[in-house]
Structures are given as structure tokens and as C-alpha cells.
Design a protein around this motif. Structure first.
Motif, PDB file in Angstrom:
ATOM      1  N   LEU A 782      -1.891   1.517  -3.862  1.00  0.00           N
ATOM      2  CA  LEU A 782      -1.294   0.690  -2.803  1.00  0.00           C
ATOM      3  C   LEU A 782      -2.327   0.417  -1.708  1.00  0.00           C
ATOM      4  CD1 LEU A 782       1.092  -0.763  -1.559  1.00  0.00           C
ATOM      5  CD2 LEU A 782       1.876   1.423  -0.597  1.00  0.00           C
ATOM      6  N   TRP A 783      -3.122   1.430  -1.411  1.00  0.00           N
ATOM      7  CA  TRP A 783      -4.182   1.300  -0.415  1.00  0.00           C
ATOM      8  C   TRP A 783      -5.179   0.229  -0.849  1.00  0.00           C
ATOM      9  CZ3 TRP A 783      -9.483   2.821  -0.037  1.00  0.00           C
ATOM     10  CH2 TRP A 783      -9.949   3.051   1.275  1.00  0.00           C
ATOM     11  N   ASP A 784      -5.540   0.237  -2.149  1.00  0.00           N
ATOM     12  CA  ASP A 784      -6.434  -0.793  -2.684  1.00  0.00           C
ATOM     13  C   ASP A 784      -5.797  -2.179  -2.602  1.00  0.00           C
ATOM     14  OD1 ASP A 784      -8.502   0.908  -3.253  1.00  0.00           O
ATOM     15  OD2 ASP A 784      -7.993   1.150  -5.375  1.00  0.00           O
ATOM     16  N   LEU A 785      -4.516  -2.251  -2.968  1.00  0.00           N
ATOM     17  CA  LEU A 785      -3.817  -3.542  -2.923  1.00  0.00           C
ATOM     18  C   LEU A 785      -3.817  -4.117  -1.507  1.00  0.00           C
ATOM     19  CD1 LEU A 785      -0.613  -3.201  -5.164  1.00  0.00           C
ATOM     20  CD2 LEU A 785      -2.572  -4.715  -5.520  1.00  0.00           C
ATOM     21  N   ARG A 786      -3.591  -3.257  -0.548  1.00  0.00           N
ATOM     22  CA  ARG A 786      -3.608  -3.724   0.855  1.00  0.00           C
ATOM     23  C   ARG A 786      -4.954  -4.330   1.213  1.00  0.00           C
ATOM     24  NH1 ARG A 786      -0.913   1.385   4.063  1.00  0.00           N
ATOM     25  NH2 ARG A 786       1.259   0.902   3.588  1.00  0.00           N
TER      26      ARG A 786
END
Lengths: 797, 297
Positions: A782-786
Motif C-alpha cells: 500500500l505504501w508503494d501504491l501511494r
């Protein structure tokens, strides 16, 4: 009055025994048996060049070492393709022990039999197998490219290819006011029962009989398979499922290689032989599920109504295809959920990869289908700026449209025809439970506190209780004890309780007097197995029918004895009495005595049935024509089609604005499994299902590297959620009884699992404001997606 | 998953244990709580021919609090130390960290000293050892020696301990009076090895609204090869407790650590997580009611 058991939260009869450590699981049996360890392939794809077992034979306590060369007869042949289907273009199965090649890490190559498991593992370690590594095919995209092949004779790695269409998608799509395309992905997970597989075989060389205990979901299936593989008459083989510590699908697959090998070795060595799967073996040599790539194209009108739905997906079936295409067929058909797409085309390719094989895991293809459909619903709502429940609502099949035929063939080869359900009512209940309409205010308040929250939803329909049949046998002993047998197996669901509830009501006896046996071919040789949420539907109705037969016979005998009409009799608490004249009564146990005319009085109660005990009609035979001795009855339930349960889930999640940690704040379930036999057990099923669903959504994945090594083959790195990760689950029920069976039951076993990934994805998407197209999702992802979306936004700004 | 054959030694006295280890240490392992060693044996990742089981050795099961340190014997269970009120009173960081060590069942069996000797950089207690300037008391056939925690760890699962040495006790150093401590971590599941975590000790000067940070030291779990102390003082000294600015901390932390990627998290994520956890730990230690070390014992 006898208290009605059906529908009551009766405490589980099996629990006192199980929770006090008195369960008898596979490894609790066979104390004197030889034990087995396997040498398993360390390579995902390789040719076997040489096997040197000399070192193993030097270990003191080793009894035998077997390779494929030692196997004989059908045991040396490939394992069966259990469920043939016209869509299978290259159905490949493995051998019980690898013959010339290995196709996944963990495939059994050598079998070591020793005095105990320690010695067997010591010896296994000394066996040297020389391999010629081949290029492994790992991952769906790689398999689909088809540059390297798992099986030389399966071009493109395609095991099966199926296209079904209802209506005309091409035309409808071309004229649709709006279209969207979504590329989606779901990763592998696995059943992970607390108890792995296990087999104990006892060969009686005097009687030439084989007795198998297996931690299986289908003892009749194992029995038939072993009889065929060992060329034994079916009558000389019996199979018993002892207490089974969970199954969730992996134990419906059969015969597992070990289910052939252990009986084979027991006969060869004329000694009891046992194998207990350890956790590492379970990770690399049982089965996984879920892995799919999907592409959905949808056409819809300005109101969000579906006009055309075009789905293509690529299903990872692993190295072999022993269970056929059941999982992708279920995805293809159950994807539709409670909606009517007007025009629907679905096409799938089931692909080989050099990984552990794929067979049904609780939900069995439905979580993937639900994910595709529900992501699509959310995407339509986002595109049109509509409330997500409104879009769903506009596409629901209405209660007055039931039964509703989707026009497709389901996994049992029968029409996909929904029998019941009230989707608008379910949705209304769900919205009220989760507070759907108040969420905007909640979100604003959270935002003011610097928190990110999101609300998600998912709806599904689940075909449950598929045939072909199950049987029930009910026998009243002269003590009043009621023995109930059904052939399907139990893995902790509470069958002993719910079947006892049903029989107690049907027969008019106390539930304490009812004893249920499952999964023992000695007691019920005809059965199918436990899967597809079918236990209560199939065996529940079968034992009800059998109990009704016993009741009819008991009333007939009692009516004779009391010289009244059967219609005037009732049975309560094990006593048959004349309605309105309770002193005129006869105990069911006495009727059981009378039902079996005797020559010998082996105990006090038997005296009453002996030949000089009382008056009888000398013109009639002791056992009437067309009757049988004993107070027992047997019947089978075989439905024309599946029953369709349904449910809707909603969740509120919070995502940490900095660390991207994901927390489920609330989880709400509306569940319709028709008439509920035991609400406590149904709730437990839903809770357990949601827990597994949470695992699949946020924690579990099979981390294969590109060489086909499973990097997380232990409970340290394969993350099953603990109680601390599973949210409190709020449930409410809707009961729309199935018109298809006498008890109105629809299945409940898999329900909780199905929509969870869809629901959590929906909620995270709502919190984050960008699409979630791949599950499971972890904080690091999720951190990467952000960051990706922040970059994209920057570039487009 | 059955271990390879081994000889089980069960000495009753320390000198006996030392003697056995001297004899078999080159092919032996010390067994204390077994929470790491037993799975390793069962998976045959290690196949030592001898296990020197120190669970019955007299005198290794005590926690002693002195003016300068908390001394923990080699078979003191995590749970025993966690619940030790006197140790908590003088060095709260012990309990703060121990609450993050796996689950109660594991803490009931696992030993604090064993976890330090095992030297897993994802372990909480090695990190506590370095930030408290602990001293490792080793004993072997050549006698006793004391090793500073900062010099004890050589690499993942590697220490300066010789094969024939065992750790008799660890002395955790007491922090200066008034030092505030906390231990925070983020794990995929409650009780798992952390993706990142840290023990933090902060000194504050002044009181009330005028208080400012004097110094801060942190030691990390799961984001460094070996537990090391990162001195945060340059980034935080002088920050007013009432309205601190931690913006300088992040760079300092990110430069000091080198997390490895694994299947649970990327290196970048762990780095960012460690920085954020540091910021949050600093905030909680300076703005909230906190547990601080008592004065003199």
C-alpha cells in the motif's frame, strides 16, 4: 413437550471430548506402525537422473526404501484425473512417486519406511538423488507466455480452456453508453488445517483385508481409489476418517500419493504403516488455491445497469490437474453473484506452472469471482459518481424473479439456477448494520483527527449442497440409544450436533440419546464427501429422511401393540403415546425390542422379543413380508441441483497515513443460508470463514521465487492471522428457505470467506482514493501504491 | 521435521556445564529455552551432535538489581524478567521491550539471555542490551570474561562467543535517573518479529513547559545487521518538549540503518517505518505521561 432442537443454539456434542484432549486424530492411532518419511524434490522442474539409496539402507531401524521402480500394477500408473470435463485439453496428473521427472518442489520421489519417523528422516537425508534441472515455469504471466513448458505435451501450458456465453456480449458492449476494463490479480493462499494429512494402513493378510484411516474429507473416495490402485475387491477395503483437525478443501482431493503408497507399503511389508504429514510437507506437497489473473470489460448505462460483462481469466492450476477444472468453473459461474448482467461471456484458461497443485480451498474459486464482480461494481460507481450500494441494487435479481436461471452450467454440470434469496432485503439489513448512510459524517470526523478511514462492501451468491447424493442410516437400539450414520466426513464443523438435532426432532427422542458417526465406510459405504458447503444440506436431509422411515416403522409397531391408529400416536422424549391419553404409551426402546423377533434372550429387555414371551398371530411370520428385523431406516437425499446461499459483507478500515498499516475497525455480515439448524454453529462458520478471508486479504500469500522455491513454507513467514488480527464480526441473518429440500437448508460452510478480499479492497480503495486491483495487500505494498499514485498525480498535474 | 540424533547433556552445576561444553562445544549447542534452537533442529537446519541443556544448572535463574545494573541469569525466562517489579522500577525498558517479545507462551519458556546469545537482529533483547550498555558475562574453560554488548554482536546470528563458552548472565546497565524510555515496533501480526522497531532512551532537562530534550539514543530491531545504538542527540537536543520539531530525526535514522528487503517488506518501507516509529516514540516520550526510570534504587 419435547423441546424442538432444530433452530436452537444447541451446544456442540463433540466439544467436551475434543477440548479435553480426547480427540483421536490420525497420529493418535497406530502406535506400533512403521512410519514413513519422503525424499521430496528440491527442484521445481527437473529430470531424475539417478537415485542412490545405499546410504539409507545402512541406517539401523530402516525397514524399506521404495522408489517408483518398486511400485507395481495400477499403483505405478499416473494418479486419476478425478473430475473429467470437456474443456480439459491436456489433463496431466502425477505419479504416486515421481517416475522420470519432477514438476514442483515437494513432489515425492523416494519413500522411506522405518521403525519411527526420526529414523525414517535420518535415512531420507542419506539418499542422493541426481537431477538434471529444467527451466521452471513460475507465475501465471510466465506460464501464459508459453516460452517454457511444464509438460512437453501441453502446448502453451494450457490444461483447459472454456468459454461460456449468455446473450450477445459483442453487440451489447458495442452499443453500451459506458465501458470500463479492469485488470485484476489474486494471489495464492492455502487451506492450512491445523492437522495436516495423514494415513494409517492395516493389512490383514489372513483375511486379505485393507483398513485405511485417513485424515480425509472423503473416506468413500479414498476407499474406491485404493481398491482400484491396489486391485483389491471393494468389499475387502474399508476406510475411516477419524477425528480430522480441519480440512477446508485440501482433504477432498484424493487419492493423495500417500493414500496410495501407505496401503501399498502395508501390504508389501505385511505390517501397519503410517505417515503423518508435517507442516513443511503440507506447504510444498499438498495444495494451494486462489491464484488468478483476470481481465473484466463491462458495458453499462447511465444508471449503472449492466448491459454486457466480458470476463477473461487465467487460472494457475499448478503442476498437475487431478481435481479437474472445478475451481475455475466456479469462478466463471459464481462471479455473477446476485446480479443479472443481461449479456455475459466468460472465458478461462487453466494453466500449468511448476508449483504445488491447486485444488479447492474454502470458497473454491468464488473469492476470485466475487473479487472480479465487486471490483467492477465499485468501478462503475466511481465512473458514474453513484453510491456503490445504489449500483449494486439496480443490478440485483429481485425476489419475485426466483427461481432465476443464469443460463450457465454450474460445477455439477447442472443449470446455474438460483432457488431463493432476497437481495434487496439483505442489502437493507447490511446498510443498517454498518451504518452506511452515516459514514460520510464518520469519515469527516476521522479526517479532522488526521485519520484515513474507508468503507467497503461485497456481495456474493454461493452454490451450496451440490449432489450427487448423501445417505443417512438411523438405528434405534433396544437401550433407546439412537445410532445415526452418514458417509460424509467431519472436520470439526459440528456435524455430530446438527445431525443429532435433526434426528432428535424427527424421531422424538432426546438429543443426548443420539450418536452420530461420519465418514466410516463400514457404517455407510455410499457417500460422496464433505465439500461445497454440503454437509447440512445433503446429510441433514438424508438423516431426516432416514429418521422419518424409522418413525413410521416405530409408529406401525406401536399402533399394533397399543391397538390404536398410527395417526393417534406421538413420540416425545423416546416414548410413543396416544395423543390425549399419555398413560397409554410404549417406550421406543421397547418397540426396538419388538421389532426384532428373537430366539435367544441375551439380556433382560431381549426376553420380551423371544418366541415364548407372549401372544402372537400364528398365521403371520415373525418378520412381516417386505419388512426387515430391527428398528432402523436408511434413505438417501439426491437433489436435482445446488441450493444457492448468499451474503453481503461490509467493513470499515483505517489506513495509517504514514506507515500504511491497515486495520479493520468493523466487519459486518448479513448471511442467508436458508433455514438455520443451529445459529451458534452457523455464526461460528461465518466467523471462521471471515477469519480465513482476512488472511487471504491482508496476510497470506505463497511467496514463490522465480526458480519455484517457496520462500515462506512455515508458519513463521506464511502469515495466518491470529485472533489479534481478526476483527470482531457483527452478524445478522436473513432466512429465505430453500424450496429444494425437505428442511429448507442452504449451505453455510464457505460463506464467510468468499467476499472478504473484495470487501477489504473496496474499503482500502475508499480510504485511499485510488483503485485496488490486486489482493492480498500488505502495508509495504500500500505504501508503494501511494508513492506510485503520488508520482502519477505529480506528472499529470 | 524431526531432529537428527544428538546426545543430550544435562549438567547440574555451572562448572560441569563448562566442562561438558569444553569437550563437545565444537559440535555442540547450548540449550536454554529452546524457542529458536528447537525449530532449527526440527527442520534440520542445524545438526549438532551434542546439546548442553543448562535448564537444570543451579544458580542461573535469578534476577539481581544493584545500584548500577540489572543482572539476569542465563535461564531466567522472558516472562520472569517481564514481571520482575524491582527490575521494572529501575529499568522500565526491560518490561517495555519484553512485552513485544513474541507471545506469552513463548515468553514463558524463552530466556532473555538466550535471545541475546542467539543474536538475531530481529530480536528485541539484543537491542535492549546495546542501548543499556549491557555487559555479557561469558564463561568457558579459560575462565570468565566480560564483553560489552556493543562488541558482542558480529553479524546476523553471530557473536564473539567461542564455541566452548556460554553466557552465564547479562548485566543491563541502569540509565541515568530521569531517563525516559520506550520500546515500539511494528509487526505484520501481533507478536511477530518486527518489520522495524526500536528501544529509545531520552534525557530531558528542565521541567514543565520549559523542558527541553538533552539527548536521545535509540537501538533498532530488524533494520540493521547487528543491534547498534544510534545517537539521535544531534537531531533532537534542545527541542522543547511542548512543541518539538523532529524533522531532523528522519534523515539521521535513515542514514544509520540499512534494512534488508524480504517477503514481508521492502527496504525502503522498513527505512521509512523505522523513521516514523522513531518520531512517534519521541513524541510519546516527550508529550505524554510516561514511564521513567526511578531515582536511586
Amino acid at each position: 413437550m419435547t423441546t424442538r432442537q432444530f433452530g436452537s443454539p444447541v451446544l456442540r456434542k463433540e466439544d467436551p471430548r475434543l477440548v479435553t484432549g480426547n480427540g483421536r486424530y490420525l497420529d493418535d492411532l497406530g502406535h506400533t506402525a512403521y512410519e514413513v518419511a519422503f525424499v521430496r524434490s528440491p527442484h521445481a522442474h527437473a529430470r531424475i537422473v539417478d537415485i542412490d539409496v545405499d546410504g539409507a539402507l545402512e541406517v539401523d531401524g530402516v525397514v524399506a526404501v521404495f522408489t517408483h521402480e518398486d511400485l507395481d500394477g495400477p499403483a505405478a500408473d499416473r494418479l486419476p484425473l478425478l473430475i473429467p470435463h470437456p474443456s480439459i485439453v491436456a489433463g496431466r496428473t502425477g505419479h504416486a512417486l515421481a517416475k522420470e521427472d519432477v514438476n514442483h518442489v515437494g513432489e515425492a520421489v523416494v519413500m522411506v519406511v522405518a521403525r519411527d519417523r526420526y529414523l525414517a528422516e535420518d535415512a531420507a537425508q542419506r539418499i542422493v538423488v541426481t537431477y538434471e534441472p529444467l527451466r521452471p515455469v513460475v507465475g501465471i504471466a510466465t506460464s501464459r507466455d508459453g516460452d517454457d513448458l511444464v509438460h512437453d505435451d501441453a502446448p502453451g501450458n494450457v490444461a483447459a480452456h472454456l468459454l461460456q456465453e449468455v446473450g450477445n456480449v459483442e453487440v451489447a458492449m458495442a452499443t453500451a453508453p459506458h465501458t470500463l476494463t479492469l485488470d485484476l490479480e489474486i494471489e495464492r493462499s492455502a487451506c492450512m488445517p491445523m492437522e495436516g494429512k495423514g494415513v494409517l494402513a492395516h493389512w490383514d493378510s489372513d483375511e486379505q483385508r485393507m483398513r485405511i484411516h485417513s485424515s480425509t474429507q472423503t473416506s468413500t473416495g479414498v476407499r474406491a481409489a485404493v481398491a482400484a490402485k491396489l486391485q483389491l475387491p471393494l468389499a475387502q477395503v474399508e476406510c475411516i476418517a477419524p477425528d480430522v483437525g480441519g480440512g477446508f478443501g485440501v482433504k477432498i482431493m484424493h487419492p493423495w500419493p500417500e493414500e496410495v503408497l501407505i496401503p501399498w507399503a502395508a501390504r508389501r511389508l505385511d505390517h501397519d504403516v503410517k505417515w503423518t504429514e508435517d507442516r513443511r510437507e503440507h506447504f510444498t506437497s499438498s495444495a494451494h488455491e486462489r491464484g488468478q489473473l483476470q481481465q473484466v470489460t463491462v458495458g453499462f448505462d447511465d444508471d449503472g445497469r449492466l448491459l454486457a460483462l466480458d470476463v477473461r481469466f487465467w487460472h494457475d492450476n499448478g503442476a498437475y490437474l487431478p481435481y479437474g477444472v472445478i475451481v475455475p468453473i466456479i469462478t466463471a459461474t459464481q462471479l455473477l453473484g446476485p446480479y443479472k448482467p443481461q449479456n455475459y461471456r466468460v472465458e478461462f484458461w487453466s494453466l500449468y506452472t511448476n508449483t504445488v497443485l491447486v485444488t479447492p480451498y474454502r470458497g473454491a474459486g468464488r473469492p476470485q469471482g466475487c473479487f472480479a464482480m465487486e471490483r467492477t461494481m465499485d468501478a462503475i460507481a466511481a465512473e458514474l459518481g453513484l453510491d456503490r450500494t445504489e449500483v449494486r441494487s439496480r443490478n440485483f435479481i429481485q425476489p419475485e424473479e426466483m427461481p432465476y436461471d443464469q443460463g450457465l452450467l454450474f460445477q455439477d454440470g447442472r443449470p446455474l439456477k438460483y432457488d431463493s434469496g432476497d437481495f434487496p432485503a439483505s442489502l437493507a439489513k447490511l446498510k443498517a448494520l454498518v451504518g452506511w448512510d452515516d459514514f460520510t459524517a464518520y469519515r469527516e470526523q476521522a479526517e479532522a483527527e488526521g485519520r484515513k478511514v474507508g468503507l467497503g462492501i461485497g456481495c456474493y451468491v454461493e452454490g451450496t449442497g451440490v449432489g450427487p447424493y448423501e445417505g443417512g442410516h438411523v438405528h434405534v437400539e433396544t437401550s433407546g440409544r439412537v445410532n445415526v450414520a452418514t458417509g460424509l466426513t467431519t472436520q470439526g464443523q459440528g456435524h455430530q450436533t446438527i445431525l443429532a438435532q435433526i434426528v432428535a426432532d424427527e424421531l422424538g427422542v432426546s438429543i443426548e440419546d443420539v450418536y452420530v458417526t461420519t465418514g466410516d465406510t463400514r457404517r455407510m459405504p455410499y457417500a460422496v464427501g464433505t465439500f461445497a458447503s454440503r454437509g447440512a444440506v445433503m446429510s441433514g436431509n438424508a438423516v431426516a429422511l432416514a429418521a422419518r422411515a424409522v418413525r413410521a416403522k416405530a409408529l406401525r409397531i406401536a399402533a399394533d401393540a397399543l391397538e390404536v391408529s398410527e395417526a393417534d400416536l406421538q413420540i416425545e422424549e423416546g416414548t410413543i403415546s396416544v395423543k390425549g391419553a399419555p398413560h397409554a404409551s410404549i417406550a421406543l426402546s421397547t418397540v426396538a425390542v419388538m421389532s426384532n423377533p428373537l430366539r435367544y434372550a441375551f439380556d433382560e429387555s431381549a426376553k420380551a422379543a423371544t418366541q415364548f414371551a407372549g401372544a402372537f398371530d400364528p398365521d403371520k411370520p415373525p418378520v412381516a413380508d417386505e419388512d426387515e428385523p430391527g428398528l432402523e431406516g436408511k434413505d438417501f437425499y439426491s437433489p436435482t441441483q445446488a441450493t444457492f446461499a448468499n451474503g453481503m459483507h461490509a467493513a470499515i478500515v483505517e489506513t495509517d497515513p504514514v506507515t500504511a498499516e491497515i486495520r479493520i475497525l468493523r466487519y459486518c455480515v448479513i448471511h442467508d443460508c436458508g433455514t438455520v439448524v443451529n445459529p451458534m454453529i452457523v455464526e461460528g462458520q461465518v466467523h471462521g470463514g471471515v477469519a480465513q478471508g482476512v488472511g487471504g486479504a491482508l496476510y497470506e500469500r505463497m511467496a514463490y521465487d522465480e526458480t519455484g522455491q517457496l520462500l515462506n513454507a512455515s508458519f513463521m513467514d506464511f502469515l495466518i492471522p491470529y485472533a489479534s488480527e481478526v476483527p470482531h464480526i457483527e452478524t445478522d441473518h436473513l432466512e429465505t428457505p430453500s424450496p429444494l429440500n425437505p428442511l429448507g437448508i442452504k449451505g453455510a460452510g464457505e460463506a464467510g470467506t468468499i467476499p472478504v478480499s473484495a470487501v477489504i479492497a473496496s474499503a482500502i480503495e475508499d480510504a485511499e482514493g485510488f483503485p485496488i486491483r490486486s489482493m492480498p495487500i500488505s502495508p509495504t505494498e500500500l505504501w508503494d501504491l501511494r508513492r506510485q499514485h503520488a508520482r502519477t498525480n505529480q506528472e499529470t498535474a | 521435521m524431526k531432529p537428527a540424533p544428538f546426545v543430550h547433556h544435562s549438567p547440574r552445576a555451572l562448572d560441569e556445564a563448562v566442562a561438558v561444553l569444553a569437550e563437545v562445544g565444537h559440535d555442540g549447542k547450548v540449550l536454554a529455552g529452546g524457542q529458536s534452537l528447537i525449530p532449527v533442529l526440527n527442520m534440520r537446519l542445524a545438526q549438532p551432535a551434542h546439546l548442553v541443556d543448562i535448564n537444570r544448572v543451579a544458580g542461573l535463574d535469578t534476577v539481581t538489581v544493584t545500584d548500577t545494573h540489572v543482572r539476569v541469569g542465563a535461564i531466567v525466562r522472558h516472562a520472569q524478567l517481564e514481571k520482575h517489579d524491582e527490575a521494572y522500577a529501575v529499568l522500565p525498558l526491560l518490561r517495555q521491550a519484553l512485552r513485544n517479545v513474541a507471545h506469552p507462551a513463548i515468553r514463558n519458556r524463552g530466556t532473555t539471555v538466550g535471545s541475546i546469545a542467539h543474536a538475531d537482529a530481529a530480536g528485541e533483547m539484543p537491542s535492549v542490551a546495546v542501548v543499556t550498555d549491557a555487559v555479557i558475562e561469558a564463561v568457558g574453560p579459560r575462565g570468565r570474561r566480560e564483553i560489552a554488548a556493543g562488541e558482542f554482536f558480529e553479524g546476523p546470528l553471530q557473536t564473539v562467543l567461542e564455541a566452548d563458552e556460554l553466557v552465564e548472565a547479562v548485566r543491563f546497565g541502569r540509565l541515568a535517573p530521569g531517563t525516559r524510555t520506550t520500546f515500539v515496533e511494528s509487526a505484520r501480526r501481533h507478536g511477530d518479529y518486527a518489520l522495524a522497531g526500536l528501544g529509545l532512551a531520552v534525557d530531558v532537562e528542565g521541567a514543565g513547559a520549559d523542558a527541553v530534550v538533552r539527548s536521545a539514543r535509540a537501538s533498532y530491531v530488524s533494520v540493521t545487521d547487528i543491534p547498534v545504538v544510534v545517537d539521535l542527540t544531534d537531531a533532537v537536543a534542545g527541542q522543547p518538549v511542548s512543541s518539538p520539531d523532529w524533522s531532523a530525526v528522519e534523515d539521521l535514522v535513515q542514514a544509520a540503518i540499512a534494512p534488508e528487503a524480504d517477503i514481508h517488506a521492502s527496504s525502503d518501507y522498513r527505512r521509512a517505518l523505522a523513521a516514523e516509529l522513531t518520531r512517534r516514540a519521541l513524541t510519546s516520550l516527550t508529550t505524554e505521561t510516561i514511564e521513567s526510570t526511578g531515582g536511586a534504587a
